[in-house]
Design a protein around this motif. Sequence first.
Motif, PDB file in Angstrom:
ATOM      1  N   VAL A  10       0.856  -1.189   0.000  1.00 31.95           N
ATOM      2  CA  VAL A  10       0.000   0.000   0.000  1.00 31.95           C
ATOM      3  C   VAL A  10       0.888   1.233   0.000  1.00 31.95           C
ATOM      4  O   VAL A  10       1.702   1.420   0.903  1.00 31.95           O
ATOM      5  N   ARG A  11       0.731   2.069  -1.029  1.00 29.45           N
ATOM      6  CA  ARG A  11       1.506   3.307  -1.126  1.00 29.45           C
ATOM      7  C   ARG A  11       0.879   4.412  -0.266  1.00 29.45           C
ATOM      8  O   ARG A  11      -0.303   4.382   0.033  1.00 29.45           O
ATOM      9  N   GLN A  12       1.686   5.384   0.093  1.00 29.40           N
ATOM     10  CA  GLN A  12       1.230   6.495   0.926  1.00 29.40           C
ATOM     11  C   GLN A  12      -0.006   7.167   0.335  1.00 29.40           C
ATOM     12  O   GLN A  12      -0.969   7.442   1.048  1.00 29.40           O
ATOM     13  N   GLU A  13      -0.007   7.430  -0.948  1.00 31.81           N
ATOM     14  CA  GLU A  13      -1.141   8.140  -1.568  1.00 31.81           C
ATOM     15  C   GLU A  13      -2.444   7.346  -1.448  1.00 31.81           C
ATOM     16  O   GLU A  13      -3.512   7.919  -1.258  1.00 31.81           O
ATOM     17  N   ILE A  14      -2.359   6.030  -1.525  1.00 26.67           N
ATOM     18  CA  ILE A  14      -3.549   5.184  -1.389  1.00 26.67           C
ATOM     19  C   ILE A  14      -4.050   5.225   0.054  1.00 26.67           C
ATOM     20  O   ILE A  14      -5.256   5.338   0.300  1.00 26.67           O
ATOM     21  N   LEU A  15      -3.131   5.144   1.001  1.00 28.08           N
ATOM     22  CA  LEU A  15      -3.505   5.230   2.409  1.00 28.08           C
ATOM     23  C   LEU A  15      -4.173   6.570   2.706  1.00 28.08           C
ATOM     24  O   LEU A  15      -5.181   6.623   3.422  1.00 28.08           O
ATOM     25  N   ASP A  16      -3.646   7.651   2.138  1.00 25.87           N
ATOM     26  CA  ASP A  16      -4.230   8.973   2.355  1.00 25.87           C
ATOM     27  C   ASP A  16      -5.659   9.040   1.815  1.00 25.87           C
ATOM     28  O   ASP A  16      -6.554   9.580   2.472  1.00 25.87           O
ATOM     29  N   VAL A  17      -5.888   8.497   0.637  1.00 26.08           N
ATOM     30  CA  VAL A  17      -7.235   8.490   0.057  1.00 26.08           C
ATOM     31  C   VAL A  17      -8.182   7.693   0.952  1.00 26.08           C
ATOM     32  O   VAL A  17      -9.297   8.133   1.251  1.00 26.08           O
ATOM     33  N   TYR A  18      -7.742   6.520   1.371  1.00 27.82           N
ATOM     34  CA  TYR A  18      -8.567   5.660   2.221  1.00 27.82           C
ATOM     35  C   TYR A  18      -8.932   6.369   3.520  1.00 27.82           C
ATOM     36  O   TYR A  18     -10.103   6.404   3.921  1.00 27.82           O
ATOM     37  N   ASN A  19      -7.923   6.939   4.206  1.00 27.47           N
ATOM     38  CA  ASN A  19      -8.173   7.614   5.476  1.00 27.47           C
ATOM     39  C   ASN A  19      -9.098   8.818   5.298  1.00 27.47           C
ATOM     40  O   ASN A  19      -9.984   9.063   6.125  1.00 27.47           O
ATOM     41  N   THR A  20      -8.916   9.564   4.221  1.00 29.15           N
ATOM     42  CA  THR A  20      -9.765  10.727   3.952  1.00 29.15           C
ATOM     43  C   THR A  20     -11.211  10.290   3.735  1.00 29.15           C
ATOM     44  O   THR A  20     -12.137  10.889   4.297  1.00 29.15           O
TER      45      THR A  20
END
Length: 173
Positions: A33-43
């Motif tokens: 899981v890349r940082q950008e994907i984690l950010d989208v998920y958390n948002t």
Amino acid sequence: MVNTLTPILKETLIKEGDEIDKLLPGIVSKYGVRQEILDVYNTRKGLPLESVETLAQPKAEGIYREMFYTEPGYDKLSPAIARQVFNFGVQSGPPKSTMVLQSIVGAKPDGRLGPKTMKAVEVYVEKNGEDKLAQEIINTRRKYIEYLIKKNPKKYGEIQKGLRNRVNSMEKE
């Protein structure tokens, strides 16, 4: 359709591993899981942003379940085909994986797994068999990886062996 995610997810987590991966410059991942994907998920979930380096496996599983399996519609596919497009989607994004599937079965490659694509998959499998479709996905993925390596050897040259091994492993299992 039967829940096919559990064995697919287990396989993916083994392949991705729980180590912090910094193979490509500027791209950090954990469990794949890349940082950008984690950010989208958390948002989307209204959760605070966090470093991918602190990502726990249960959250990685949730990300894969939601963003890489259910949202793209792979839960509607047979286990053999879901396994191929899911794994491809983890590396290249679900839209790319879905467009490859669509191109193979003769559907409009728009990156969305809708009723027309599902019908095209059904017709293709009836005519050619599920094993042939799975193999065509692997073959097309292999060509795509070679294209990426040739197009951008500086970016993909150092990880080309891993990319090739990943595709080859999908064929052997």
